[in-house]
Design an enzyme around this catalytic site. Sequence first.
Site, mmCIF file in Angstrom:
data_model
loop_
_atom_site.group_PDB
_atom_site.id
_atom_site.type_symbol
_atom_site.label_atom_id
_atom_site.label_comp_id
_atom_site.label_asym_id
_atom_site.label_seq_id
_atom_site.Cartn_x
_atom_site.Cartn_y
_atom_site.Cartn_z
ATOM 1 N N GLY A 44 -30.061 -30.052 -40.704
ATOM 2 C CA GLY A 44 -28.905 -29.660 -41.003
ATOM 3 C C GLY A 44 -28.771 -28.700 -39.627
ATOM 4 O O GLY A 44 -29.475 -27.924 -39.516
ATOM 5 N N GLN B 281 -24.701 -21.681 -35.707
ATOM 6 C CA GLN B 281 -25.579 -22.588 -34.483
ATOM 7 C C GLN B 281 -25.188 -23.127 -32.969
ATOM 8 O O GLN B 281 -25.900 -22.535 -32.209
ATOM 9 C CB GLN B 281 -26.539 -23.227 -35.296
ATOM 10 N N CYS C 236 -36.517 -23.560 -38.537
ATOM 11 C CA CYS C 236 -34.596 -22.990 -37.688
ATOM 12 C C CYS C 236 -34.914 -24.065 -36.145
ATOM 13 O O CYS C 236 -35.481 -23.397 -35.760
ATOM 14 C CB CYS C 236 -34.544 -21.658 -38.357
ATOM 15 N N LEU C 237 -33.660 -24.762 -36.576
ATOM 16 C CA LEU C 237 -33.494 -25.098 -35.350
ATOM 17 C C LEU C 237 -32.890 -24.166 -33.684
ATOM 18 O O LEU C 237 -33.042 -24.126 -32.570
ATOM 19 C CB LEU C 237 -32.212 -26.199 -34.623
ATOM 20 N N HIS D 218 -30.605 -22.997 -46.800
ATOM 21 C CA HIS D 218 -30.157 -22.360 -45.587
ATOM 22 C C HIS D 218 -29.646 -22.194 -44.592
ATOM 23 O O HIS D 218 -29.302 -21.941 -44.152
ATOM 24 C CB HIS D 218 -31.635 -23.370 -45.230
ATOM 25 N N GLU D 219 -27.918 -23.710 -44.829
ATOM 26 C CA GLU D 219 -27.649 -23.525 -44.099
ATOM 27 C C GLU D 219 -26.424 -22.509 -44.312
ATOM 28 O O GLU D 219 -25.460 -21.922 -43.663
ATOM 29 C CB GLU D 219 -26.123 -25.016 -43.955
ATOM 30 N N HIS E 189 -26.887 -19.490 -42.786
ATOM 31 C CA HIS E 189 -26.980 -19.186 -41.419
ATOM 32 C C HIS E 189 -25.157 -18.225 -41.663
ATOM 33 O O HIS E 189 -24.718 -17.807 -40.957
ATOM 34 C CB HIS E 189 -26.711 -20.283 -40.777
HETATM 35 ZN ZN ZN Z 1 -31.440 -22.462 -38.974
#
Ligand code: ZN
Length: 184
Positions: A48, A53, A95-96, A137-138, A141
């Site tokens: 995701g 991001q 998380c990336l 989660h997204e 963000h």
């Molecule tokens: Zn994330």
Amino acid sequence: MSDEPLKLRYYGDPVLRRKATPVAGVTPEIRELIRGMFECMYRERGVGLAAPQVGVSQRIFVVDVEEEPGERKKLALVNPVMTKRSGSIVEEEGCLSIPGIHADVKRFEEVVFEALDEEGAPVTVRGRKLLARALQHELDHLDGVLFIDRLSAIRRKLLESKLARMRFGDEEREARATGATPSL
Ligand code: ZN
């Protein structure tokens, strides 16, 4: 838009803390951004990715998860809103933008999202399991919220020094997501 690949933004970058603005219309530029976001997400081995991001403070995210074995959901959502939620479940996520940190996070077990798709058409998405987790989660963000904000005070305290090093860019970054924990 240039052909430069989109670059992932990391913890400490102010764009990750900004509330993203609604998208006025799903234009060819927005579709190009979505294409680039999928590319970045696959390159980083995430499941995701939200526009902040990659430094774009607009309400867009992409996911590509297996909700059930063999049942793959690849979605781009524009101006998403969570309209239903039920149950709760604790599972590990990552998380990336915060590489190397994984933690148990409590999320709704099932959710319904309303949004526009990449053609600008209204869509309703029902998510369970990993898809429900990824959607939440997204969405966080897009509101400047990170999964570490949802940890218990004790757990957060344990991560503090690691996060502080990351904020100043000293922490070694894993090149890509690894292991079984989904990075979002
Ligand atoms: Zn994330």
